[in-house]
Enzyme design. Structure first.
Site, PDB file in Angstrom:
ATOM      1  N   GLY A  51       2.387   3.254  -0.110  1.00 20.73           N
ATOM      2  CA  GLY A  51       1.187   4.084   0.607  1.00 20.73           C
ATOM      3  C   GLY A  51       0.913   3.278   2.085  1.00 20.73           C
ATOM      4  N   ARG A  52       1.122   1.865   1.817  1.00 15.44           N
ATOM      5  CA  ARG A  52       0.731   1.270   3.232  1.00 15.44           C
ATOM      6  C   ARG A  52       1.674   0.182   3.359  1.00 15.44           C
ATOM      7  NH1 ARG A  52      -3.105  -3.061   0.382  1.00 15.44           N
ATOM      8  NH2 ARG A  52      -2.597  -2.508  -1.656  1.00 15.44           N
TER       9      ARG A  52
ATOM     10  N   ASP B 121       2.300  -7.993  -5.808  1.00 13.21           N
ATOM     11  CA  ASP B 121       1.200  -7.270  -5.542  1.00 13.21           C
ATOM     12  C   ASP B 121      -0.083  -8.029  -5.732  1.00 13.21           C
ATOM     13  OD1 ASP B 121       2.506  -5.135  -4.481  1.00 13.21           O
ATOM     14  OD2 ASP B 121       1.720  -3.728  -5.714  1.00 13.21           O
TER      15      ASP B 121
ATOM     16  N   ARG C 202       9.771  -1.691  -9.356  1.00 12.91           N
ATOM     17  CA  ARG C 202       8.903  -1.926 -10.133  1.00 12.91           C
ATOM     18  C   ARG C 202       9.329  -1.405 -11.550  1.00 12.91           C
ATOM     19  NH1 ARG C 202       4.629  -2.202  -6.193  1.00 12.91           N
ATOM     20  NH2 ARG C 202       5.456  -2.716  -4.324  1.00 12.91           N
TER      21      ARG C 202
ATOM     22  N   GLY D  23      -2.997   3.678   5.197  1.00 10.64           N
ATOM     23  CA  GLY D  23      -1.821   2.799   5.408  1.00 10.64           C
ATOM     24  C   GLY D  23      -1.914   1.389   5.580  1.00 10.64           C
TER      25      GLY D  23
ATOM     26  N   ARG E 129       6.434  -9.339   3.593  1.00 11.78           N
ATOM     27  CA  ARG E 129       6.625  -9.838   2.472  1.00 11.78           C
ATOM     28  C   ARG E 129       8.186  -9.863   2.082  1.00 11.78           C
ATOM     29  NH1 ARG E 129       3.141  -7.219  -2.412  1.00 11.78           N
ATOM     30  NH2 ARG E 129       4.353  -5.083  -1.920  1.00 11.78           N
TER      31      ARG E 129
ATOM     32  N   LYS F 155       3.609  -4.845   5.167  1.00 14.53           N
ATOM     33  CA  LYS F 155       2.437  -4.300   4.312  1.00 14.53           C
ATOM     34  C   LYS F 155       1.394  -4.277   5.303  1.00 14.53           C
ATOM     35  CE  LYS F 155       0.238  -5.199  -0.280  1.00 14.53           C
ATOM     36  NZ  LYS F 155      -0.047  -6.276  -1.248  1.00 14.53           N
TER      37      LYS F 155
ATOM     38  N   GLY G 117       3.891   5.418  -4.955  1.00 17.73           N
ATOM     39  CA  GLY G 117       4.677   4.972  -3.651  1.00 17.73           C
ATOM     40  C   GLY G 117       4.247   3.998  -2.854  1.00 17.73           C
TER      41      GLY G 117
ATOM     42  N   ASP H 229       2.918  -0.111 -12.025  1.00 13.37           N
ATOM     43  CA  ASP H 229       3.479  -0.151 -10.731  1.00 13.37           C
ATOM     44  C   ASP H 229       3.355  -1.783  -9.861  1.00 13.37           C
ATOM     45  OD1 ASP H 229       0.586   0.718 -10.841  1.00 13.37           O
ATOM     46  OD2 ASP H 229       0.526   0.330  -8.717  1.00 13.37           O
TER      47      ASP H 229
HETATM   48  P1  AMP Z   1      -2.119  -1.325  -5.091  1.00 15.06           P
HETATM   49  O1  AMP Z   1      -3.521  -1.460  -5.183  1.00 15.06           O
HETATM   50  O2  AMP Z   1      -1.775  -2.397  -4.176  1.00 15.06           O
HETATM   51  O3  AMP Z   1      -1.205  -2.039  -6.323  1.00 15.06           O
HETATM   52  O4  AMP Z   1      -1.849  -0.088  -4.524  1.00 15.06           O
HETATM   53  C1  AMP Z   1      -1.920   1.038  -5.395  1.00 15.06           C
HETATM   54  C2  AMP Z   1      -1.392   2.323  -4.937  1.00 15.06           C
HETATM   55  O5  AMP Z   1      -2.349   2.555  -3.652  1.00 15.06           O
HETATM   56  C3  AMP Z   1      -0.009   2.339  -4.064  1.00 15.06           C
HETATM   57  O6  AMP Z   1       0.471   3.198  -4.166  1.00 15.06           O
HETATM   58  C4  AMP Z   1      -0.253   1.662  -2.666  1.00 15.06           C
HETATM   59  O7  AMP Z   1       0.616   2.002  -1.701  1.00 15.06           O
HETATM   60  C5  AMP Z   1      -1.630   2.757  -2.418  1.00 15.06           C
HETATM   61  N1  AMP Z   1      -2.564   2.272  -1.447  1.00 15.06           N
HETATM   62  C6  AMP Z   1      -3.219   1.008  -1.705  1.00 15.06           C
HETATM   63  N2  AMP Z   1      -4.055   0.799  -0.322  1.00 15.06           N
HETATM   64  C7  AMP Z   1      -3.583   1.902   0.517  1.00 15.06           C
HETATM   65  C8  AMP Z   1      -4.071   2.238   1.920  1.00 15.06           C
HETATM   66  N3  AMP Z   1      -4.852   1.559   2.415  1.00 15.06           N
HETATM   67  N4  AMP Z   1      -3.469   3.210   2.263  1.00 15.06           N
HETATM   68  C9  AMP Z   1      -2.559   3.985   1.621  1.00 15.06           C
HETATM   69  N5  AMP Z   1      -2.074   3.784   0.491  1.00 15.06           N
HETATM   70  C10 AMP Z   1      -2.696   2.521  -0.036  1.00 15.06           C
HETATM   71 MG    MG Z   2       0.590  -2.131  -5.997  1.00 12.76          MG
END
Ligand code: AMP
Ligand code: MG
Length: 504
Positions: free
Chosen positions: A102-103, A272, A193, A136, A186, A123, A100, A262
């Site tokens: 997350g940030r 991403d 996804r 986040g 973005r 983002k 989901g 994802d």
């Molecule tokens: P990504 O590496 O961008 O594909 O992210 C993979 C997952 O980790 C996704 O669910 C993101 O929302 C979560 N995520 C990545 N970085 C953070 C962060 N700094 N805080 C919270 N969730 C994160």
């Molecule tokens: Mg991602």
């Protein structure tokens, strides 16, 4: 657009966002309503005015501080309905049922003046129900990397999410060291996804999968609605777009770096941008991502990996495709089997164009691949070699510029003999051939060392001038820009970047 608010007097400082938030109208299993968390001191680094115009945003009327405040998440534009969306995903092959946003927070969907619909997402905008142990937030370096590379992809003609704005937050984020925080705005056709489908499929929520599939058909694959088998047609459509996308990555030397399910867009856009990078020296085994220890997402593996991801998507759609599982599997398998020829068509046509052929002949693909193998053996820079080949295609006298890139120039000479024989079958003039090749073989790509250099200046010295300069050069990747010649060159030995980081 205003929802539940009294009409405001029209002010030239009030930007108008034409929101129509179809995802936020879906059932509540798809998202959690969440506002961005305000930041201490938003400062606008860059606003993409050309994109703002495309979206119908009245950017000229936006003051710097109003833009900073909106694109940091401190001020929510009227009509926005901020949500964090739910998705799952296979990360490096292992399944995580709950990822989901997350940030990231989806502010809503904008309807551009030409009628197209775009997600507007922040983002790095603070924690959500999906943040797990994360904060986040995003650090400035990865925000600039995504900005530069996504906008470079646009200019290179490759489907991608886009970057509308970048702001610094005036706060630090704690990674291995404290780093300046930033928020990226973005823009995407959507942020749905493969992992979004997986989220509902793993919960055996077939109604959820169906609601999502119907949304995606209406939004991205309207032709599928008219098919006798809409969900199969949807799968066909997504496979076709991903086959084309990954073929384009391969032709330009792009390595996504984290091809998790994802991070695979249903709309067929590159999405991403983490530790992604462009190859300098042509080598199919190239991996930059520091977290990809096994080389799962190496350049040369990308076509195989996308098929693996599409197979995971197909599994989620089986219950919709047919009631009889055996029939559903057979039909989904046939759709997946079409990938190879879809991919090969885009790839072969693209490679043929890169080496100057406007007509198709039987051995063209083999000839192109032979060149790539020789480039690999000789440590050739991919971008430079194809660009130099454009001049050689117009005049043999220019061969020396290509030869000089080969450790053993005779290896190029041997290939060039067959190439020139094949060029005899072309009917275009040498000059027209050169121009056609220059339109597909860029002079400028966002080379790793240049991206790192601009990030270092911004992060260490608060100097954004190199970022602005690089963006400007990358707007016209196919044009010679003599003043920017430095940006066309591969890294010197001491400039080579060996690993890229998500840094999130
Ligand atoms: P990504 O590496 O961008 O594909 O992210 C993979 C997952 O980790 C996704 O669910 C993101 O929302 C979560 N995520 C990545 N970085 C953070 C962060 N700094 N805080 C919270 N969730 C994160
Ligand atoms: Mg991602």
């Amino acid at each position: 657009m205003t929802i539940d608010a009294p009409p405001k007097p029209v002010s030239s400082l009030e930007p108008t966002f034409a929101f129509d938030n179809s995802y936020a109208r879906m059932s509540d299993r798809f998202f959690v309503r969440t506002n961005p968390t305000p930041v201490a001191a938003p400062r606008l680094i860059h606003l993409n005015r050309a994109l703002a115009r495309e979206l119908g945003l009245n950017a000229e009327a936006l003051s710097q501080s109003a833009a900073a405040s909106i694109f940091a998440g401190n001020r929510i534009p009227s009509g926005a309905e901020p949500i964090a969306t739910a998705y799952a995903g296979h990360q490096f092959g292992g399944f995580n049922p709950k990822l989901g946003d997350g940030r990231a927070i989806l502010l809503g969907e904008l309807i551009a003046p030409d009628g197209r619909r775009f997600d507007l997402q922040l983002k790095g905008s603070g924690p959500t129900a999906f943040s797990r142990r994360g904060d986040g937030r995003a650090a400035l370096g990865p925000v600039l990397r995504e900005y530069i590379i996504s906008e470079a992809m646009v200019a290179l003609g490759i489907a991608t999410t886009r970057s509308l704005a970048a702001v610094t937050t005036g706060e630090t984020v704690q990674r291995e060291t404290p780093l300046p925080g930033a928020v990226l705005t973005r823009v995407a056709s959507s942020h749905i996804r493969i992992g979004t489908f997986q989220y509902f499929a793993v919960r055996k929520d077939i109604d959820g999968v169906r609601e999502l599939a119907d949304h995606v058909i209406a939004r991205h694959y309207p032709d599928a609605a008219r098919s006798a088998s809409p969900y199969l047609a949807l799968l066909d459509g997504i496979i076709a777009r991903q086959a084309q996308l990954v073929a384009q990555w391969m032709l330009i030397g792009f390595i996504h770096g984290v091809m998790n399910t994802d991070n695979t867009s249903i709309a067929g856009e590159t999405i991403d941008y983490g530790p992604c990078a462009f190859m300098d020296i042509y080598d199919p085994a190239t991996v930059y991502s520091s977290i990809d220890e096994q080389g799962r997402y190496a350049y040369g593996n990308q076509p195989t990996i996308i098929q693996w991801n599409l197979t995971r998507l197909a599994e989620t759609l089986l219950p919709l495709i047919a009631d009889d599982t055996t029939i559903a599997i057979a039909q989904a398998q046939a759709a997946l089997d079409a990938f190879s020829s879809l991919y090969s068509t885009t790839y072969s046509d693209g490679l043929r164009a890169k080496i100057g052929f406007s007509t198709a002949h039987a051995d063209d693909l083999a000839l192109g691949q032979d060149l790539l193998q020789r480039m690999h053996r000789n440590g050739c820079d991919m971008t430079q070699t194809f660009r130099a080949l454009c001049d050689a295609a117009a005049d043999e006298g220019n061969d020396q510029n290509v030869r000089a890139l080969f450790a053993n120039p005779a290896d190029f000479d041997a290939w060039a003999i067959t190439w020139r024989q094949r060029l005899q079958l072309e009917t275009t003039t040498p000059q027209a051939r050169r121009e056609a090749m220059r339109a597909v073989n860029p002079a400028f790509i966002p080379r790793n060392h240049l991206v790192e250099e601009t990030i270092a200046a911004a992060v260490n010295k608060d100097d954004f001038a190199p970022f602005e300069r690089l963006l400007k050069v990358l707007e016209k990747p196919f044009q010679d820009q003599p003043v920017a010649q430095r940006y066309s060159l591969p890294p010197k030995p001491d400039e080579i970047v060996r690993a890229t980081f998500c840094g999130t």
